[in-house]
Design a protein around this motif. Structure first.
Motif, mmCIF file in Angstrom:
data_model
loop_
_atom_site.group_PDB
_atom_site.id
_atom_site.type_symbol
_atom_site.label_atom_id
_atom_site.label_comp_id
_atom_site.label_asym_id
_atom_site.label_seq_id
_atom_site.Cartn_x
_atom_site.Cartn_y
_atom_site.Cartn_z
ATOM 1 N N SER A 1 0.801 -1.222 0.000
ATOM 2 C CA SER A 1 0.000 0.000 0.000
ATOM 3 C C SER A 1 0.836 1.274 0.000
ATOM 4 C CB SER A 1 -0.923 0.007 1.224
ATOM 5 O OG SER A 1 -1.761 -1.118 1.212
ATOM 6 N N SER A 2 2.121 1.151 -0.251
ATOM 7 C CA SER A 2 2.964 2.344 -0.256
ATOM 8 C C SER A 2 2.964 2.987 -1.640
ATOM 9 C CB SER A 2 4.390 2.006 0.168
ATOM 10 O OG SER A 2 4.969 1.105 -0.743
ATOM 11 N N LEU A 3 3.323 4.247 -1.669
ATOM 12 C CA LEU A 3 3.455 4.977 -2.929
ATOM 13 C C LEU A 3 4.911 4.903 -3.380
ATOM 14 C CD1 LEU A 3 1.239 8.116 -2.144
ATOM 15 C CD2 LEU A 3 0.590 5.959 -3.245
ATOM 16 N N PRO A 4 5.172 5.228 -4.649
ATOM 17 C CA PRO A 4 6.550 5.120 -5.165
ATOM 18 C C PRO A 4 7.560 5.929 -4.344
ATOM 19 C CG PRO A 4 5.010 5.591 -6.944
ATOM 20 C CD PRO A 4 4.237 5.696 -5.667
ATOM 21 N N PHE A 5 8.704 5.342 -4.131
ATOM 22 C CA PHE A 5 9.876 5.971 -3.519
ATOM 23 C C PHE A 5 9.772 6.195 -2.011
ATOM 24 C CE2 PHE A 5 8.913 8.166 -7.643
ATOM 25 C CZ PHE A 5 9.654 7.330 -8.447
ATOM 26 N N SER A 6 8.683 5.762 -1.363
ATOM 27 C CA SER A 6 8.516 6.020 0.073
ATOM 28 C C SER A 6 7.813 4.854 0.763
ATOM 29 C CB SER A 6 7.702 7.304 0.298
ATOM 30 O OG SER A 6 8.394 8.419 -0.174
ATOM 31 N N PRO A 7 8.582 3.892 1.273
ATOM 32 C CA PRO A 7 7.941 2.800 2.010
ATOM 33 C C PRO A 7 7.368 3.314 3.334
ATOM 34 C CG PRO A 7 10.316 2.656 2.177
ATOM 35 C CD PRO A 7 10.027 3.782 1.228
ATOM 36 N N TRP A 8 6.461 2.557 3.897
ATOM 37 C CA TRP A 8 5.920 2.892 5.216
ATOM 38 C C TRP A 8 7.028 2.774 6.257
ATOM 39 C CZ3 TRP A 8 0.943 4.354 6.419
ATOM 40 C CH2 TRP A 8 0.007 4.265 5.403
ATOM 41 N N SER A 9 6.895 3.513 7.323
ATOM 42 C CA SER A 9 7.890 3.403 8.394
ATOM 43 C C SER A 9 7.700 2.055 9.105
ATOM 44 C CB SER A 9 7.750 4.561 9.384
ATOM 45 O OG SER A 9 6.618 4.393 10.187
#
Length: 123
Positions: A58-66
């Motif tokens: 469910s993450s967006l490109p270039f930014s994984p969830w913390s």
């Protein structure tokens, strides 16, 4: 009237992801949204809402969830993620701009909006 080569309509998750991808590719663009801030629709959902997909998908490109976000993020987690995403990728939508019509010309699209001096506005 103002000309823009690329206009992204909507600053929801898809619009934010598109904007970040365009920015990374070095393509200048304008992003508009009729809402007043990031994650506006998510802020209207009920408090106990959780994603039904795991954060890994469910993450967006270039930014994984913390790592400290739960496996199934809550509505509040999603709001925070989208706000942080916009900051991280320096996405600054023009809020309060409603798109009234998009028409196809011979070589370009015309985007008519409720805002003055925006992306080919004819009003």
């Amino acid at each position: 009237m103002r000309d823009e080569d690329i206009v992204v309509i909507g600053a929801g998750p898809a619009g934010l992801a598109t904007s970040a991808s365009l920015h990374r590719a070095g393509l200048p663009h304008l992003i508009v949204d009729r809402a007043v801030d990031v994650a506006a629709s998510w802020k209207q959902h009920y408090d106990r809402l959780h994603l039904h997909t795991v954060k890994k998908h469910s993450s967006l490109p270039f930014s994984p969830w913390s790592p400290d976000t739960p496996r199934y993020p809550s509505r509040a987690d999603m709001v925070h993620y989208l706000e942080r995403y916009a900051e991280q990728h320096q996405i600054a939508p023009r809020y309060g701009v409603e798109v009234k019509r998009v028409t196809c010309g011979s070589t370009r699209f015309a985007v008519d909006t409720t805002a003055d001096n925006c992306c080919g506005n004819q009003t």
